[in-house]
Design an enzyme around this catalytic site. Structure first.
Site, PDB file in Angstrom:
ATOM      1  N   ILE A 161       0.870  -1.327  -0.022  1.00 21.84           N
ATOM      2  CA  ILE A 161      -0.001   0.127   0.110  1.00 21.84           C
ATOM      3  C   ILE A 161       1.050   1.225  -0.127  1.00 21.84           C
ATOM      4  O   ILE A 161       0.565   2.293   0.714  1.00 21.84           O
ATOM      5  CB  ILE A 161      -0.938  -0.152   1.174  1.00 21.84           C
ATOM      6  CG1 ILE A 161      -0.273  -0.025   2.663  1.00 21.84           C
ATOM      7  CG2 ILE A 161      -1.976  -0.977   1.119  1.00 21.84           C
ATOM      8  CD1 ILE A 161      -1.250   0.370   3.661  1.00 21.84           C
ATOM      9  N   PRO A 187       1.317   3.858  -2.035  1.00 20.89           N
ATOM     10  CA  PRO A 187       0.698   5.318  -2.205  1.00 20.89           C
ATOM     11  C   PRO A 187      -0.109   5.712  -0.875  1.00 20.89           C
ATOM     12  O   PRO A 187       0.158   6.775  -0.750  1.00 20.89           O
ATOM     13  CB  PRO A 187      -0.220   5.010  -3.391  1.00 20.89           C
ATOM     14  CG  PRO A 187       0.341   3.636  -4.279  1.00 20.89           C
ATOM     15  CD  PRO A 187       0.808   2.691  -3.042  1.00 20.89           C
ATOM     16  N   TYR A 188      -0.544   4.813  -0.239  1.00 25.88           N
ATOM     17  CA  TYR A 188      -1.220   5.194   0.849  1.00 25.88           C
ATOM     18  C   TYR A 188      -0.477   5.826   2.014  1.00 25.88           C
ATOM     19  O   TYR A 188      -0.484   6.543   2.463  1.00 25.88           O
ATOM     20  CB  TYR A 188      -2.267   4.015   1.333  1.00 25.88           C
ATOM     21  CG  TYR A 188      -3.145   4.271   2.657  1.00 25.88           C
ATOM     22  CD1 TYR A 188      -4.260   4.897   2.729  1.00 25.88           C
ATOM     23  CD2 TYR A 188      -2.705   3.990   3.825  1.00 25.88           C
ATOM     24  CE1 TYR A 188      -5.104   5.257   3.847  1.00 25.88           C
ATOM     25  CE2 TYR A 188      -3.163   4.179   5.145  1.00 25.88           C
ATOM     26  CZ  TYR A 188      -4.351   4.950   5.012  1.00 25.88           C
ATOM     27  OH  TYR A 188      -5.069   5.157   6.152  1.00 25.88           O
ATOM     28  N   ALA A 189       0.645   4.713   2.163  1.00 27.30           N
ATOM     29  CA  ALA A 189       1.662   5.131   3.268  1.00 27.30           C
ATOM     30  C   ALA A 189       2.205   6.390   2.742  1.00 27.30           C
ATOM     31  O   ALA A 189       2.504   7.238   3.568  1.00 27.30           O
ATOM     32  CB  ALA A 189       2.627   4.087   3.217  1.00 27.30           C
ATOM     33  N   LYS A 237       0.002   9.442   3.591  1.00 24.50           N
ATOM     34  CA  LYS A 237       0.030   9.774   4.856  1.00 24.50           C
ATOM     35  C   LYS A 237       1.058  10.444   5.479  1.00 24.50           C
ATOM     36  O   LYS A 237       1.190  11.263   6.414  1.00 24.50           O
ATOM     37  CB  LYS A 237      -0.585   8.435   5.480  1.00 24.50           C
ATOM     38  CG  LYS A 237      -2.181   7.859   5.271  1.00 24.50           C
ATOM     39  CD  LYS A 237      -3.127   9.112   5.629  1.00 24.50           C
ATOM     40  CE  LYS A 237      -4.314   8.392   5.490  1.00 24.50           C
ATOM     41  NZ  LYS A 237      -5.429   9.552   5.758  1.00 24.50           N
TER      42      LYS A 237
END
Length: 250
Positions: free
Chosen positions: A154, A156-158, A161
């Site tokens: 993940i 892109p999510y990390a 954030k």
């Protein structure tokens, strides 16, 4: 210098993005319980039901946080309806696919970054002049433990954030003498509908990293956000509050 520091949250106007479900709904409900006039922003407000939610919002607005014009329009409508804004909680977010970076769809990367990072930037950019002019305000950005640690599949999510953490620290320093405090929360995986976007293996591995052995409840996140957004949080800005069940180590 601060010019208008309230003593309590009662009557304050609080915008919560992504407030129709999940973490955002829990935060909105808690702020309403604290006496705030809660304004719900979400891309789709149709599913919102006041009886099920447990509170009646001051107003609801359809907003795509990834689109600055949409944010500007919603903020103008909010101020026209409520007269001011005191609290901005940037919670709206998406998980995106659970996929190795080398195979990650390009359009999914763009959307995850647009909602999770650019969306926070857009909302902050729009609301900061109003809060600064009032001499008081609280901005709370919802990041993730993934933004501190990095999580396989993940990326892109990390990355988004992690970007929220840096944005929070930078903006907090810009506003340190204005009476507007900017902080962040970094929860581990919560029991929300976002779990439907993840594989069972991903959920199992994530839960195994939490010393308390369970996922965080949305009401636990809401309780932390409510304090950060309150006048009682008066000398902390640019900080990331972990909500990790013992997982966070820095």
């Amino acid at each position: 210098m601060t010019t208008n520091t309230p003593r309590e949250m009662k009557g304050q106007v609080a915008i919560v993005t992504g407030a129709v479900r999940g973490i955002g709904l829990a935060i909105a409900r808690r702020l309403a319980r604290e006496g705030c006039r809660v304004v719900v922003w979400d891309r789709d407000i149709a599913p919102f039901d006041a009886e099920t939610a447990g509170f009646r919002p001051a107003s609801l607005h359809t907003v795509d946080v990834a689109d600055y014009a949409s944010v500007e329009a919603a903020l103008a409508a909010t101020i026209a309806a409520e007269g001011r804004v005191d609290i901005m909680v940037n919670n709206a977010g998406i998980n995106g696919p659970v996929t190795p970076l080398a195979a990650y769809p390009l359009d999914a990367w763009a959307r995850v970054i647009a909602v999770n990072l650019t969306g926070v930037f857009n909302c902050c950019r729009a609301v900061v002049p109003h809060l600064s002019a009032a001499g008081y305000g609280r901005i709370v950005n919802v990041a993730s433990a993934a933004g501190k640690e990095g999580i396989p599949n993940i990326a892109p999510y990390a990355a988004a954030k992690h970007g929220v953490l840096g944005l929070t620290k930078s903006l907090a320093r810009e506003l340190a003498e204005t009476g507007v405090l900017v902080n962040c929360v970094a929860p581990v995986m919560a029991e929300t509908d976002l779990l439907k976007e993840m594989t069972e293996e991903h959920i199992r591995l994530t839960k195994a990293k939490i010393p308390m052995g369970r996922l965080v409840q949305t009401d636990e996140i809401a309780a932390m956000v409510a304090w950060i957004a309150s006048p009682e949080c008066s000398f902390t800005t640019g900080f990331t509050f972990d909500i990790s069940g013992g997982r966070a180590n820095y």
